[in-house]
Design a protein around this motif. Structure first.
Motif, PDB file in Angstrom:
ATOM      1  N   HIS A  68       0.582  -1.685   0.589  1.00 22.45           N
ATOM      2  CA  HIS A  68      -0.130   0.623  -0.001  1.00 22.45           C
ATOM      3  C   HIS A  68       0.748   0.888   0.196  1.00 22.45           C
ATOM      4  O   HIS A  68       1.838   1.470   0.604  1.00 22.45           O
ATOM      5  N   LEU A  69       0.577   2.350  -0.598  1.00 23.23           N
ATOM      6  CA  LEU A  69       0.858   3.764  -0.975  1.00 23.23           C
ATOM      7  C   LEU A  69       0.667   4.642   0.473  1.00 23.23           C
ATOM      8  O   LEU A  69       1.543   4.852   1.002  1.00 23.23           O
ATOM      9  N   LEU A  70      -0.646   4.419   1.174  1.00 25.96           N
ATOM     10  CA  LEU A  70      -1.242   5.161   1.780  1.00 25.96           C
ATOM     11  C   LEU A  70      -1.127   4.023   3.311  1.00 25.96           C
ATOM     12  O   LEU A  70      -1.838   3.156   3.031  1.00 25.96           O
ATOM     13  N   ILE A  71      -0.435   4.601   4.326  1.00 23.01           N
ATOM     14  CA  ILE A  71      -0.812   4.216   5.701  1.00 23.01           C
ATOM     15  C   ILE A  71      -1.198   4.734   6.862  1.00 23.01           C
ATOM     16  O   ILE A  71      -0.851   6.010   6.715  1.00 23.01           O
ATOM     17  N   TRP A  72      -1.838   4.452   7.530  1.00 22.68           N
ATOM     18  CA  TRP A  72      -2.550   5.402   9.203  1.00 22.68           C
ATOM     19  C   TRP A  72      -2.233   4.458  10.348  1.00 22.68           C
ATOM     20  O   TRP A  72      -2.504   2.718  10.270  1.00 22.68           O
ATOM     21  N   ASN A  73      -1.878   4.558  10.868  1.00 27.78           N
ATOM     22  CA  ASN A  73      -1.818   3.846  12.438  1.00 27.78           C
ATOM     23  C   ASN A  73      -2.770   3.615  13.502  1.00 27.78           C
ATOM     24  O   ASN A  73      -3.799   4.885  13.071  1.00 27.78           O
ATOM     25  N   ALA A  74      -3.654   2.656  13.490  1.00 28.53           N
ATOM     26  CA  ALA A  74      -4.802   2.357  13.816  1.00 28.53           C
ATOM     27  C   ALA A  74      -4.576   1.723  14.965  1.00 28.53           C
ATOM     28  O   ALA A  74      -3.699   0.440  15.546  1.00 28.53           O
ATOM     29  N   ARG A  75      -6.053   1.069  15.790  1.00 23.20           N
ATOM     30  CA  ARG A  75      -6.010   0.193  16.323  1.00 23.20           C
ATOM     31  C   ARG A  75      -7.379  -0.055  16.928  1.00 23.20           C
ATOM     32  O   ARG A  75      -8.488   0.846  16.144  1.00 23.20           O
ATOM     33  N   ILE A  76      -8.137  -1.136  17.621  1.00 24.54           N
ATOM     34  CA  ILE A  76      -9.095  -1.756  18.234  1.00 24.54           C
ATOM     35  C   ILE A  76      -9.947  -1.597  19.597  1.00 24.54           C
ATOM     36  O   ILE A  76      -9.200  -2.115  20.504  1.00 24.54           O
ATOM     37  N   ALA A  77     -10.480  -0.527  19.448  1.00 22.54           N
ATOM     38  CA  ALA A  77     -11.203  -0.042  20.726  1.00 22.54           C
ATOM     39  C   ALA A  77     -12.366  -1.335  20.974  1.00 22.54           C
ATOM     40  O   ALA A  77     -13.402  -1.237  20.140  1.00 22.54           O
ATOM     41  N   ARG A  78     -12.935  -2.013  22.415  1.00 22.14           N
ATOM     42  CA  ARG A  78     -14.280  -2.884  22.737  1.00 22.14           C
ATOM     43  C   ARG A  78     -14.942  -1.891  23.401  1.00 22.14           C
ATOM     44  O   ARG A  78     -13.725  -1.328  24.336  1.00 22.14           O
ATOM     45  N   ASN A  79     -15.590  -2.141  23.443  1.00 17.39           N
ATOM     46  CA  ASN A  79     -17.459  -1.839  24.381  1.00 17.39           C
ATOM     47  C   ASN A  79     -17.766  -2.444  25.179  1.00 17.39           C
ATOM     48  O   ASN A  79     -17.962  -3.748  24.795  1.00 17.39           O
ATOM     49  N   GLN A  86     -13.878  -1.734  17.391  1.00 17.16           N
ATOM     50  CA  GLN A  86     -14.394  -0.390  16.185  1.00 17.16           C
ATOM     51  C   GLN A  86     -13.114  -0.200  15.687  1.00 17.16           C
ATOM     52  O   GLN A  86     -12.236  -0.357  17.028  1.00 17.16           O
ATOM     53  N   VAL A  87     -12.969  -0.023  14.966  1.00 13.51           N
ATOM     54  CA  VAL A  87     -11.552   0.362  14.410  1.00 13.51           C
ATOM     55  C   VAL A  87     -11.672   2.242  14.561  1.00 13.51           C
ATOM     56  O   VAL A  87     -12.305   3.259  13.345  1.00 13.51           O
ATOM     57  N   VAL A  88      -9.886   2.320  14.842  1.00 17.01           N
ATOM     58  CA  VAL A  88     -10.146   3.757  15.687  1.00 17.01           C
ATOM     59  C   VAL A  88      -8.863   4.360  14.562  1.00 17.01           C
ATOM     60  O   VAL A  88      -7.819   3.578  15.308  1.00 17.01           O
ATOM     61  N   LEU A  89      -8.906   5.364  14.273  1.00 16.77           N
ATOM     62  CA  LEU A  89      -7.776   6.217  13.887  1.00 16.77           C
ATOM     63  C   LEU A  89      -7.316   7.438  14.460  1.00 16.77           C
ATOM     64  O   LEU A  89      -8.210   8.275  14.957  1.00 16.77           O
ATOM     65  N   PRO A  90      -6.466   7.115  15.417  1.00 16.76           N
ATOM     66  CA  PRO A  90      -6.156   8.960  15.919  1.00 16.76           C
ATOM     67  C   PRO A  90      -6.670  10.531  15.186  1.00 16.76           C
ATOM     68  O   PRO A  90      -6.265   9.912  14.287  1.00 16.76           O
ATOM     69  N   ILE A  91      -7.019  11.402  15.748  1.00 14.77           N
ATOM     70  CA  ILE A  91      -7.484  12.181  15.115  1.00 14.77           C
ATOM     71  C   ILE A  91      -6.586  13.519  14.577  1.00 14.77           C
ATOM     72  O   ILE A  91      -6.546  13.453  13.701  1.00 14.77           O
ATOM     73  N   ASP A  92      -5.161  13.384  15.374  1.00 17.01           N
ATOM     74  CA  ASP A  92      -4.101  14.626  15.255  1.00 17.01           C
ATOM     75  C   ASP A  92      -3.093  13.812  14.463  1.00 17.01           C
ATOM     76  O   ASP A  92      -1.773  13.873  13.748  1.00 17.01           O
ATOM     77  N   GLN A  93      -3.712  12.158  13.807  1.00 13.60           N
ATOM     78  CA  GLN A  93      -2.463  11.584  12.730  1.00 13.60           C
ATOM     79  C   GLN A  93      -2.039  11.326  11.219  1.00 13.60           C
ATOM     80  O   GLN A  93      -2.970  12.312  10.777  1.00 13.60           O
ATOM     81  N   ARG A  94      -1.201  11.859  11.188  1.00  8.90           N
ATOM     82  CA  ARG A  94      -0.596  12.008   9.919  1.00  8.90           C
ATOM     83  C   ARG A  94      -0.651  11.354   9.121  1.00  8.90           C
ATOM     84  O   ARG A  94       0.371  10.288   9.522  1.00  8.90           O
ATOM     85  N   VAL A  95      -1.240  10.894   7.479  1.00  7.61           N
ATOM     86  CA  VAL A  95      -1.000  10.187   6.867  1.00  7.61           C
ATOM     87  C   VAL A  95       0.475   9.717   6.352  1.00  7.61           C
ATOM     88  O   VAL A  95       1.381  10.933   5.835  1.00  7.61           O
ATOM     89  N   LYS A  96       1.460   8.282   6.115  1.00 10.19           N
ATOM     90  CA  LYS A  96       2.204   8.497   6.126  1.00 10.19           C
ATOM     91  C   LYS A  96       2.009   7.902   4.677  1.00 10.19           C
ATOM     92  O   LYS A  96       1.622   6.820   3.291  1.00 10.19           O
ATOM     93  N   VAL A  97       2.982   8.538   3.550  1.00 11.82           N
ATOM     94  CA  VAL A  97       3.327   7.757   2.361  1.00 11.82           C
ATOM     95  C   VAL A  97       4.498   6.835   1.773  1.00 11.82           C
ATOM     96  O   VAL A  97       5.831   7.777   2.072  1.00 11.82           O
ATOM     97  N   GLU A  98       4.810   5.657   1.652  1.00 11.25           N
ATOM     98  CA  GLU A  98       5.761   5.168   1.971  1.00 11.25           C
ATOM     99  C   GLU A  98       6.395   4.785   0.821  1.00 11.25           C
ATOM    100  O   GLU A  98       6.895   3.252   0.199  1.00 11.25           O
ATOM    101  N   HIS A  99       6.003   4.936  -0.892  1.00 11.68           N
ATOM    102  CA  HIS A  99       6.360   4.445  -1.995  1.00 11.68           C
ATOM    103  C   HIS A  99       8.186   4.686  -1.890  1.00 11.68           C
ATOM    104  O   HIS A  99       8.465   4.108  -3.041  1.00 11.68           O
TER     105      HIS A  99
END
Length: 635
Positions: A68-79, A86-99
């Motif tokens: 993949h060219l674009l990568i976001w860090n993620a985490r899985i939250a459980r109620n 639920q798959v959660v992405l940090p709000i202040d996260q910047r996408v990583k371009v890894e080409h």
């Protein structure tokens, strides 16, 4: 019974349709839950990421590029209340371009000089599923690729492997674990250090319980709030490869309900032996272990006590000296060779075979203990007298029989391996013969069956409902399953329709005679009720057969008489007595003879002179036909 079955079948069909509809959702939930568990277990070495923009390139049936060219860090939250994931992405996260991390000019990538401000600037603020994603992928294709490239921004499924040379760029979002690179490790450990520097950050449980006393309930609460979840449950039958005792099992039980267990004792009391058993039992339950010691020698002794198959799964690190580094290298090399030479399918087959073998050995051990207990009981059991003078324990009976061998001329001595008594009694031998001759494959395999899992057993409410329906059917049809009511419950619709037709015919005939459909509703004093009971009970069958034979012969003549003009038919009742039955049978024979002589159908017929009534049989043994106008009699 049929209505109950149809109702149960309808409910089952609804359940099956619902299960088919939720099967895909359940499979996705299981995959997400497994990914959550693996992410927690490998948090120090791997990271959970969401990748979008899959670049796939294959050549001669094998992948060259697939990343993949674009990568976001993620985490899985459980109620915790609903267990929703639920798959959660940090709000202040910047996408990583890894080409630039995996593409070269040989692949078709047009590398720019220095950094690529376009990709970083345009990707800033980009969300995984936003409309701008397809525009960014199209712009990347124009700026950084100089070879044929099939672009499909709306394709979410990864493209399959092609036979020829083919390169594709698709959205194909995916959530997966990948090894942390150097920057990823730096971010991970920096996050740990930052969390410890905060004033409101709680102390880790492993550190806190070393400096202060914490109750078990409080320790478990701290562990759960730290994100470790519930303590793993230990199997009720732990796998201890070495000899074990009750105290070792108590240690394992305490580990299931607490975070710390202290095993204390002088040298040579079996502490290392206990830890070796605990390691094998916890590994068999899917746990990961870290064993530490103040001295290197203790770790080496512990490793040597492990089974060879378990020993090769251990990574030994005994310090930063040269010898310790060599041992660490050997351990990692052994694990790498094991992972490269053994496939998961082979491991699953080996596990299944070993589980079956263990079950067989458990059954054999249980039988051996049962036999040993039986033998020990027989040594002290006093047997009743089987013959005058022969009573006591088996040893006493053997001595009595041996002492009287010459006097009674017993059969020659049995082989040394044979017991003093026949191994089976006559009844047991017959039962054994019956079981062996009637054995089926299902019964033979039953000895190795295991209790199914809770997810395979029908719910208790469903079983209770079925039993209730069976009980209701027994109250309606009776407890005797061999009775007529149960037999009719098994008939098909055609047979039941045929029976219903005969019942309707009988009801019509009874209505003509002025009688209800049910015999029990007839008057107790009515002679026809006694006649019907006698007929249905099959009392005097020869008499009834002869009587109905006469009726069948007379019936055509009765119909002819009924068709005469001016004839009124009066239905009367005659008491059912032996004399009346004999008289009526005689009249039927005389009437048959009267018509057989060729008398004109307009002629008259009267019974014997001592009879006060003229009788003709038609629809019942006692139905009387009378002419109301005077007729002359030939008698």
């Amino acid at each position: 019974m049929k209505r109950a079955y149809d109702s149960a079948l309808l409910g089952w069909m609804r359940w099956a349709e619902h299960e088919r509809g939720t099967r895909a959702k359940r499979a996705r939930y299981d995959q997400l839950e497994r990914l959550e568990r693996e992410a927690l277990q490998r948090i120090d070495t791997e990271e959970l990421v969401l990748g979008v923009g899959l670049l796939s390139s294959c050549f001669e049936g094998r992948w060259i590029v697939r990343r993949h060219l674009l990568i976001w860090n993620a985490r899985i939250a459980r109620n915790p209340e609903t267990d929703a994931l639920q798959v959660v992405l940090p709000i202040d996260q910047r996408v990583k371009v890894e080409h630039q991390d995996f593409l070269t000019a040989d692949d078709g990538y047009k590398a720019s000089r220095g950094r690529t401000p376009w990709s970083d600037t345009e990707a800033a603020g980009l969300q995984p599923f936003s409309p701008q994603l397809s525009q960014w992928l199209a712009g990347w294709k124009r700026r950084f690729w100089d070879r044929p490239l099939q672009f499909a921004a709306d394709q979410w499924e990864p493209p399959p492997l092609a036979e020829g040379d083919e390169t594709r760029l698709t959205a194909a979002p995916a959530l997966f674990l990948r090894p942390r690179d150097r920057s990823g490790l730096e971010r991970f450990y920096s996050a740990i250090a930052d969390s410890l520097d905060r004033q409101d950050s709680p102390a880790p449980l492993g550190l806190a319980q070393l400096v202060t006393s914490i109750e078990p309930e409080h320790r478990l609460t701290m562990l759960k709030h730290a994100g470790s979840g519930d303590r793993p449950s230990v199997s009720g039958d732990p796998l201890f490869p070495l000899a074990s005792n009750r105290e070792q099992r108590r240690v394992l039980e305490k580990l299931s309900a607490d975070t710390t267990v202290v095993v204390q004792g002088p040298p040579g009391t079996g502490k290392t032996h206990t830890i070796a058993n605990l390691i094998c039992a916890l590994l068999a339950d899917g746990q990961r272990l870290l064993i530490t010691s103040q001295k290197d020698q203790a770790l080496r002794v512990l490793r040597d006590q492990l089974q060879p198959a378990v020993r090769q799964l251990c990574v030994l690190m005994t310090g930063m000296q040269r010898a310790g580094a060599s041992e660490l290298e050997r351990s990692i090399t052994a694990l790498s060779e094991l992972a490269a030479t053994v496939s998961p399918d082979e491991l699953r087959r080996d596990i299944a075979q070993l589980r079956d073998r263990r079950d067989d050995l458990t059954i054999a051990l249980t039988q051996a203990v049962r036999d040993l207990r039986f033998v020990r009981e027989q040594e002290y059991l006093t047997h009743p007298s089987v013959a005058p003078g022969y009573t006591g324990t088996l040893a006493t009976l053997v001595e009595l029989i041996s002492a009287g061998r010459d006097r009674h001329s017993w059969i020659d001595p049995l082989p040394a391996s044979a017991g003093a008594d026949a191994p089976l009694s006559d009844g047991e031998a017959r039962e054994l013969w019956h079981l062996l001759t009637s054995a089926t494959q299902e019964r033979i395999a039953r000895a190795r069956q295991r209790v199914p899992g809770a997810n395979l057993v029908p719910p208790a409410a469903e079983i209770i409902a079925l039993i209730s329906k069976i009980d209701q059917a027994e109250r309606i049809l009776g407890p005797d399953h061999a009775g007529t009511a149960w037999a009719m419950a098994t008939l098909d619709d055609a047979a039941l329709a045929d029976i219903e037709r005969h019942v309707d015919t009988a009801a019509d005939a009874l209505a003509i005679c002025g009688l209800p459909d049910v015999i029990s509703d007839w008057e107790q004093s009515d002679w026809r009720r006694s006649a019907a009971d006698a007929l249905l009970a099959r009392r005097s069958p020869a008499y009834w057969d002869a009587l109905f034979t006469e009726l069948r012969d007379v019936e055509p003549h009765v119909r002819a008489l009924a068709a005469l003009n001016g004839s009124d038919i009066d239905l009367g009742a005659t008491p059912l007595t032996a004399a009346n039955l004999n008289r009526l049978a005689g009249q039927a024979k005389r009437l048959r003879g009267h018509f057989s002589r060729g008398v004109d159908s307009a002629g008259t017929y009267l019974p014997a002179r001592n009879s006060t009534r003229r009788t003709c049989w038609r629809c019942a043994p006692s139905t009387a036909l009378h002419r109301r106008r005077p007729v002359s009699s030939p008698y």
